[in-house]
Design a protein around this motif. Structure first.
Motif, PDB file in Angstrom:
ATOM      1  N   GLY A   1       0.777  -1.227   0.000  1.00 43.92           N
ATOM      2  CA  GLY A   1       0.000   0.000   0.000  1.00 43.92           C
ATOM      3  C   GLY A   1       0.808   1.276   0.000  1.00 43.92           C
ATOM      4  N   GLN A   2       2.147   1.189  -0.169  1.00 46.86           N
ATOM      5  CA  GLN A   2       2.974   2.390  -0.061  1.00 46.86           C
ATOM      6  C   GLN A   2       3.906   2.607  -1.254  1.00 46.86           C
ATOM      7  OE1 GLN A   2       4.953   1.986   3.741  1.00 46.86           O
ATOM      8  NE2 GLN A   2       3.096   2.462   4.877  1.00 46.86           N
TER       9      GLN A   2
ATOM     10  N   SER B   1       5.355   4.350  -4.458  1.00 45.68           N
ATOM     11  CA  SER B   1       5.309   5.734  -4.924  1.00 45.68           C
ATOM     12  C   SER B   1       6.252   5.881  -6.116  1.00 45.68           C
ATOM     13  CB  SER B   1       5.727   6.690  -3.803  1.00 45.68           C
ATOM     14  OG  SER B   1       7.101   6.544  -3.534  1.00 45.68           O
TER      15      SER B   1
ATOM     16  N   ASN C   1      -0.859   2.839  -8.654  1.00 53.09           N
ATOM     17  CA  ASN C   1      -2.239   2.928  -8.146  1.00 53.09           C
ATOM     18  C   ASN C   1      -2.885   1.555  -7.942  1.00 53.09           C
ATOM     19  OD1 ASN C   1      -2.088   5.709  -7.947  1.00 53.09           O
ATOM     20  ND2 ASN C   1      -2.863   6.031 -10.016  1.00 53.09           N
TER      21      ASN C   1
ATOM     22  N   ASN D   1      -1.115  -0.281  -4.919  1.00 52.34           N
ATOM     23  CA  ASN D   1      -1.501   0.260  -3.614  1.00 52.34           C
ATOM     24  C   ASN D   1      -2.923  -0.153  -3.250  1.00 52.34           C
ATOM     25  OD1 ASN D   1       0.975   1.436  -3.147  1.00 52.34           O
ATOM     26  ND2 ASN D   1       0.368   3.442  -3.898  1.00 52.34           N
ATOM     27  N   GLU D   2      -3.804  -0.184  -4.238  1.00 48.31           N
ATOM     28  CA  GLU D   2      -5.185  -0.590  -3.988  1.00 48.31           C
ATOM     29  C   GLU D   2      -5.256  -2.071  -3.586  1.00 48.31           C
ATOM     30  OE1 GLU D   2      -9.167  -0.274  -3.434  1.00 48.31           O
ATOM     31  OE2 GLU D   2      -7.800   1.388  -3.821  1.00 48.31           O
TER      32      GLU D   2
ATOM     33  N   LYS E   1      -3.578  -2.647   0.075  1.00 48.48           N
ATOM     34  CA  LYS E   1      -3.902  -1.754   1.187  1.00 48.48           C
ATOM     35  C   LYS E   1      -4.230  -2.511   2.471  1.00 48.48           C
ATOM     36  CE  LYS E   1      -8.716  -1.168  -0.149  1.00 48.48           C
ATOM     37  NZ  LYS E   1      -9.628  -0.321  -0.863  1.00 48.48           N
TER      38      LYS E   1
ATOM     39  N   MET F   1      -0.945  -3.051   4.520  1.00 49.70           N
ATOM     40  CA  MET F   1      -0.229  -1.781   4.551  1.00 49.70           C
ATOM     41  C   MET F   1       1.025  -1.855   5.412  1.00 49.70           C
ATOM     42  SD  MET F   1      -0.411   1.520   3.581  1.00 49.70           S
ATOM     43  CE  MET F   1      -2.096   1.914   3.241  1.00 49.70           C
TER      44      MET F   1
END
Length: 142
Positions: A16-17, A19, A40, A43-44, A47, A50
């Motif tokens: 979930g992190q 970037s 995206n 991360n979805e 999650k 996380m």
């Protein structure tokens, strides 16, 4: 039909992190793919785990599309977490950690890793986990 695979990548990320910062941005950027097409959805999908370290395999195709799959938490991370340690031995052949991995912990870790393995035999996965523990300087009880 999907286009042929141009590159296969393996990254260790936190659930979930993801970037655009390294390692994701710099690694995907060199292949000219849109990194947000990975960040995206990744991360979805992750999650619910996380912050946990997980391994992801990314397949970049010649048409600059990508597919990926989450492999799960690495075995060494699960072992250290079970023992409450921060790292394994620097010289596992000579120096062993004081804590030992119990049979119950070994079985629990093996059951967690089953979905990532190419076998459905729990005993085989337990042997693999025990081997990873030994390579970290951690002995297995019994």
């Amino acid at each position: 039909m999907a286009s042929p695979i141009k590159a296969t990548l393996k990254m260790k990320l936190r659930g979930g992190q993801a970037s655009a910062a390294p390692p994701v941005g710099s690694t995907l950027g060199q292949y000219g793919v849109n990194m947000m097409d990975f960040i995206n959805p990744f991360n979805e999908e992750t999650k619910d785990i996380m912050g946990q370290d997980i391994t992801v395999h990314i397949f970049i195709h010649e048409d600059k599309t990508m597919t990926w799959r989450v492999v799960g938490t690495p075995t060494d991370v699960l072992i250290l977490k079970a023992l409450g340690e921060s790292k394994g031995s620097g010289v596992p052949n000579k120096e062993k950690l004081s804590k030992k991995l119990s049979q119950a912990q070994l079985t629990e870790i093996a059951e967690t890793k089953m979905k990532d393995m190419n076998t459905d035999r729990l005993e085989s996965v337990k042997k693999m986990v025990a081997g990873t523990a030994r390579s970290m300087g951690i002995e297995v009880e019994g």
